[in-house]
Design a protein around this motif. Structure first.
Motif, mmCIF file in Angstrom:
data_model
loop_
_atom_site.group_PDB
_atom_site.id
_atom_site.type_symbol
_atom_site.label_atom_id
_atom_site.label_comp_id
_atom_site.label_asym_id
_atom_site.label_seq_id
_atom_site.Cartn_x
_atom_site.Cartn_y
_atom_site.Cartn_z
ATOM 1 N N UNK A 108 -24.562 -4.449 -35.498
ATOM 2 C CA UNK A 108 -24.104 -5.592 -36.290
ATOM 3 C C UNK A 108 -24.003 -5.214 -37.764
ATOM 4 N N UNK A 109 -25.003 -4.515 -38.255
ATOM 5 C CA UNK A 109 -25.016 -4.105 -39.651
ATOM 6 C C UNK A 109 -23.838 -3.182 -39.947
ATOM 7 N N UNK A 110 -23.668 -2.164 -39.120
ATOM 8 C CA UNK A 110 -22.588 -1.195 -39.341
ATOM 9 C C UNK A 110 -21.214 -1.826 -39.159
ATOM 10 N N UNK A 111 -21.097 -2.804 -38.266
ATOM 11 C CA UNK A 111 -19.816 -3.441 -37.989
ATOM 12 C C UNK A 111 -19.374 -4.449 -39.034
ATOM 13 N N UNK A 112 -20.217 -4.748 -40.013
ATOM 14 C CA UNK A 112 -19.872 -5.752 -41.011
ATOM 15 C C UNK A 112 -19.979 -5.228 -42.441
ATOM 16 N N UNK A 113 -19.758 -3.942 -42.606
ATOM 17 C CA UNK A 113 -19.764 -3.375 -43.955
ATOM 18 C C UNK A 113 -18.393 -3.550 -44.593
ATOM 19 N N UNK A 114 -18.381 -3.495 -45.903
ATOM 20 C CA UNK A 114 -17.113 -3.552 -46.621
ATOM 21 C C UNK A 114 -16.299 -2.300 -46.312
ATOM 22 N N UNK A 115 -15.011 -2.404 -46.527
ATOM 23 C CA UNK A 115 -14.167 -1.232 -46.321
ATOM 24 C C UNK A 115 -14.571 -0.135 -47.298
ATOM 25 N N UNK A 116 -14.157 1.072 -47.012
ATOM 26 C CA UNK A 116 -14.512 2.197 -47.872
ATOM 27 C C UNK A 116 -13.250 2.966 -48.226
ATOM 28 N N UNK A 117 -12.863 3.035 -49.465
ATOM 29 C CA UNK A 117 -13.523 2.442 -50.629
ATOM 30 C C UNK A 117 -13.193 0.951 -50.757
ATOM 31 N N UNK A 119 -12.510 -2.169 -53.818
ATOM 32 C CA UNK A 119 -12.145 -2.357 -55.231
ATOM 33 C C UNK A 119 -12.717 -3.672 -55.734
ATOM 34 N N UNK A 120 -13.131 -3.680 -56.995
ATOM 35 C CA UNK A 120 -13.598 -4.931 -57.594
ATOM 36 C C UNK A 120 -12.417 -5.678 -58.210
ATOM 37 N N UNK A 121 -12.683 -6.769 -58.891
ATOM 38 C CA UNK A 121 -11.626 -7.626 -59.443
ATOM 39 C C UNK A 121 -10.788 -6.914 -60.501
ATOM 40 N N UNK A 122 -11.337 -5.881 -61.128
ATOM 41 C CA UNK A 122 -10.593 -5.161 -62.158
ATOM 42 C C UNK A 122 -9.771 -4.011 -61.573
ATOM 43 N N UNK A 124 -11.182 -1.352 -60.145
ATOM 44 C CA UNK A 124 -12.029 -0.166 -60.072
ATOM 45 C C UNK A 124 -12.524 -0.011 -58.628
ATOM 46 N N UNK A 125 -12.455 1.211 -58.103
ATOM 47 C CA UNK A 125 -12.873 1.427 -56.711
ATOM 48 C C UNK A 125 -14.249 2.075 -56.619
ATOM 49 N N UNK A 126 -14.920 1.750 -55.533
ATOM 50 C CA UNK A 126 -16.255 2.273 -55.258
ATOM 51 C C UNK A 126 -16.270 2.776 -53.834
ATOM 52 N N UNK A 127 -16.853 3.961 -53.622
ATOM 53 C CA UNK A 127 -16.940 4.553 -52.293
ATOM 54 C C UNK A 127 -18.388 4.624 -51.849
ATOM 55 N N UNK A 128 -18.588 4.565 -50.547
ATOM 56 C CA UNK A 128 -19.928 4.736 -49.994
ATOM 57 C C UNK A 128 -20.424 6.141 -50.266
ATOM 58 N N UNK A 129 -21.728 6.292 -50.454
ATOM 59 C CA UNK A 129 -22.286 7.644 -50.591
ATOM 60 C C UNK A 129 -22.094 8.417 -49.277
ATOM 61 N N UNK A 130 -21.998 9.712 -49.358
ATOM 62 C CA UNK A 130 -21.845 10.555 -48.167
ATOM 63 C C UNK A 130 -23.012 10.295 -47.216
ATOM 64 N N UNK A 131 -22.704 10.191 -45.952
ATOM 65 C CA UNK A 131 -23.729 9.989 -44.939
ATOM 66 C C UNK A 131 -24.023 8.543 -44.611
ATOM 67 N N UNK A 132 -23.393 7.592 -45.286
ATOM 68 C CA UNK A 132 -23.641 6.184 -44.981
ATOM 69 C C UNK A 132 -22.726 5.781 -43.876
#
Length: 132
Positions: A108-117, A119-122, A124-132
């Motif tokens: 359930x936890x893994x199936x409901x994560x945000x997409x990777x990467x 983007x926020x409202x501005x 700017x994109x954020x990626x998951x750390x390696x291994x997550x």
């Protein structure tokens, strides 16, 4: 660290020395979680709190939070291996009432994560750390 000597007899050169080592790392994330949740409640910025934890160190802050707002507690472990910590249990009617308990599985936890990467409202994109 306990050390055992096995099968030594009188000849220590043939002895087997065994050590048991336990390494536990405190990251302070439980303290940060509790502090921010309590500040949000005390500042009146939240109407309820949902925490994903089974850390019994959170007994005191959760007790204080339950006096002020409803709390939902999700245990992130296998119910047969890790039942909800006794220190985190309370009456659903304690404090303001409306508290509940549940469980969240790894799928359930893994199936409901945000997409990777993500983007926020501005933009700017954020990626998951390696291994997550």
């Amino acid at each position: 660290m306990p050390i055992r000597v096995q099968d030594a007899g009188k000849n220590l050169h043939k002895a087997k020395f065994m050590a048991s080592v336990s390494h536990r790392e405190e990251k302070g994330s439980d303290v940060n979680l509790a502090t921010h949740a309590l500040l949000d409640v005390l500042n009146g910025t939240v109407a309820a709190v949902i925490m994903v934890t089974n850390d019994s160190d959170l007994k005191l802050p959760l007790g204080e939070i339950r006096k002020r707002v409803p709390v939902g507690l999700l245990n992130p472990g296998n119910p047969r291996k890790r039942p909800t910590a006794g220190a985190l249990r309370a009456s659903p009617a304690f404090g303001v009432g409306g508290h509940w308990w549940g469980r969240i599985t790894p799928n359930q936890y893994l199936g409901h994560q945000l997409s990777d990467p993500v983007a926020d409202a501005t933009g700017k994109t954020f990626a998951r750390p390696a291994g997550w």
